[in-house]
Design an enzyme around this catalytic site. Structure first.
Site, PDB file in Angstrom:
ATOM      1  N   ASP A 163     -47.467 -21.225  27.394  1.00 25.35           N
ATOM      2  CA  ASP A 163     -46.744 -20.609  28.269  1.00 25.35           C
ATOM      3  C   ASP A 163     -45.766 -21.794  28.977  1.00 25.35           C
ATOM      4  O   ASP A 163     -45.216 -21.795  29.896  1.00 25.35           O
ATOM      5  CB  ASP A 163     -47.722 -20.127  29.481  1.00 25.35           C
ATOM      6  N   MET A 206     -52.092 -23.714  28.589  1.00 27.11           N
ATOM      7  CA  MET A 206     -51.756 -22.435  29.578  1.00 27.11           C
ATOM      8  C   MET A 206     -52.067 -22.974  30.875  1.00 27.11           C
ATOM      9  O   MET A 206     -53.103 -23.463  31.311  1.00 27.11           O
ATOM     10  CB  MET A 206     -52.835 -21.457  29.272  1.00 27.11           C
ATOM     11  N   HIS A 207     -50.971 -22.821  31.817  1.00 26.08           N
ATOM     12  CA  HIS A 207     -51.231 -23.245  33.189  1.00 26.08           C
ATOM     13  C   HIS A 207     -50.304 -22.588  34.244  1.00 26.08           C
ATOM     14  O   HIS A 207     -50.558 -22.523  35.342  1.00 26.08           O
ATOM     15  CB  HIS A 207     -50.817 -24.802  33.275  1.00 26.08           C
ATOM     16  N   ARG A 208     -49.313 -21.541  33.754  1.00 25.45           N
ATOM     17  CA  ARG A 208     -48.519 -21.028  34.589  1.00 25.45           C
ATOM     18  C   ARG A 208     -49.375 -19.955  35.628  1.00 25.45           C
ATOM     19  O   ARG A 208     -50.345 -19.400  35.072  1.00 25.45           O
ATOM     20  CB  ARG A 208     -47.384 -20.259  33.940  1.00 25.45           C
TER      21      ARG A 208
END
Length: 359
Positions: A275, A197-199
């Site tokens: 994501d 998860m990084h967005r």
């Protein structure tokens, strides 16, 4: 992951193409950069712009300022860019302003969500490109609707899958990875979920991030979760006071991992929560169920033909999808057309013909 097979294929025809590799430094974590270059066999860049972090405007402007002198010195016959990051549009704009043809690999992908910075980068880069290589046939339809001439569009397949297929056998196993990081846990093969998860849409908003952390904790009570934490995500979790919630559960927190490690983790997972656009494609190629924590995707083929399901950040939808995968094994997909490990071959062959470089 996108550039490695292209560079490797260009080196096969070095009597006709001499690649000059520029690393902008947009992805600025030095350890991550070094690990990926080493694992993928990418040669040391001919030039490293060292741009680093900043707002979208600052980062894009700095890439442009530092890239222009490179073009003045090298005088290339064309500039090839991949994907949809700020470096893609920045280098593309500098090239076309200097009347240098632009080649875009991974063209025509659309989420139809203009709040995504990547969507703006994709649309603008495609509009100024001379040669556009697509990963799926629907991308051609998108480009034609936007006024791109059909003769400039080439269906090449997916270079990400070139890299995946070339590295599957040498990917690190789960046990190797856990041992490397000294993680003592009961995670076993096919008995865990992999989370990435990084967005910004997920990690920058505290409410959304809290909601996602809550459902991840709930999932971990049913299935252990392995979570390599991106540096930016770790910072946001720490600022929101959420890291402790994750650490107290059956969640294995890892530092950023290299490509062979993430590939090994994907191959062994029961399911993937992500994501990332790239992981949506890679899970489809591997036949691993993917739960995408976004409201849309620019890679619809992973949903229509692959193993991907879009659930957004709604905890009930996420949990329902995870429960279904655990009960049924998830949707069965198929590997899309031209995701066969030869996309880079088709790209380089087309470049040779298009710019009349064939011997």
């Amino acid at each position: 992951m996108k550039m490695a097979p292209i560079i490797r294929q260009m080196q096969q025809v070095k009597d006709r193409i001499v690649p000059y590799l520029v690393h902008t430094g947009q992805h600025y974590d030095q350890t991550m950069k070094d690990t990926f270059f080493q694992q993928l066999g990418i040669p040391e860049p001919d030039c490293d712009l060292g741009v680093g972090s900043g707002t979208h405007a600052v980062q894009t402007a700095n890439v442009m300022l530092r890239f222009e002198p490179v073009l003045d010195e090298v005088k290339p016959i064309a500039v090839l860019v991949v994907g949809d990051v700020n470096s893609t549009i920045a280098c593309g704009l500098v090239a076309v302003k200097k009347n240098i043809p632009l080649i875009h690999v991974e063209a025509g992908l659309r989420s139809f969500d203009r709040e995504m910075p990547e969507e703006i980068n994709r649309i603008l880069t495609d509009q100024i490109s001379d040669l556009l290589f697509t990963t799926e046939r629907a991308a051609e339809t998108n480009l034609v609707k936007e006024g791109i001439a059909l003769e400039r569009i080439k269906f090449s397949g997916n270079v990400m899958i070139d890299t995946l297929l070339a590295n599957c056998r040498q990917a690190d196993s789960l046990s190797q990875i856990l041992q490397k990081y000294g993680v003592d846990c009961l995670v076993s093969e096919k008995k865990y979920a992999l989370l990435t998860m990084h967005r910004p849409s997920n990690v920058d908003d505290v409410e959304t991030l809290s909601r996602l952390v809550s459902v991840i904790v709930d999932i971990s009570k049913k299935l252990p979760v392995v979570f390599p934490v991106h540096p930016r995500t770790q910072q946001k979790l720490r600022e929101a006071g959420l890291l402790s919630q994750l650490a107290e559960q059956d969640i294995v927190l890892l530092p950023p991992v290299g490509y062979l490690e993430i590939l090994g983790l994907m191959q062994s997972a029961q399911l993937v929560l992500t994501d990332s656009g790239g992981l949506q494609e890679e899970t489809t190629a591997l036949g691993v169920p993917c739960v995408t924590l976004r409201e849309n995707t620019e890679r619809p083929i992973t949903v229509t033909e692959g193993t991907n399901t879009i659930v957004g950040s709604d905890p009930s939808k996420i949990m329902m999808c995870v429960d279904d995968i655990m009960a049924t094994g998830g949707k069965s997909g198929r590997v899309p057309e031209y995701w066969d490990g030869r996309a880079a071959v088709r790209i380089v062959e087309e470049i040779l013909q298009h710019y009349q470089l064939a011997g």
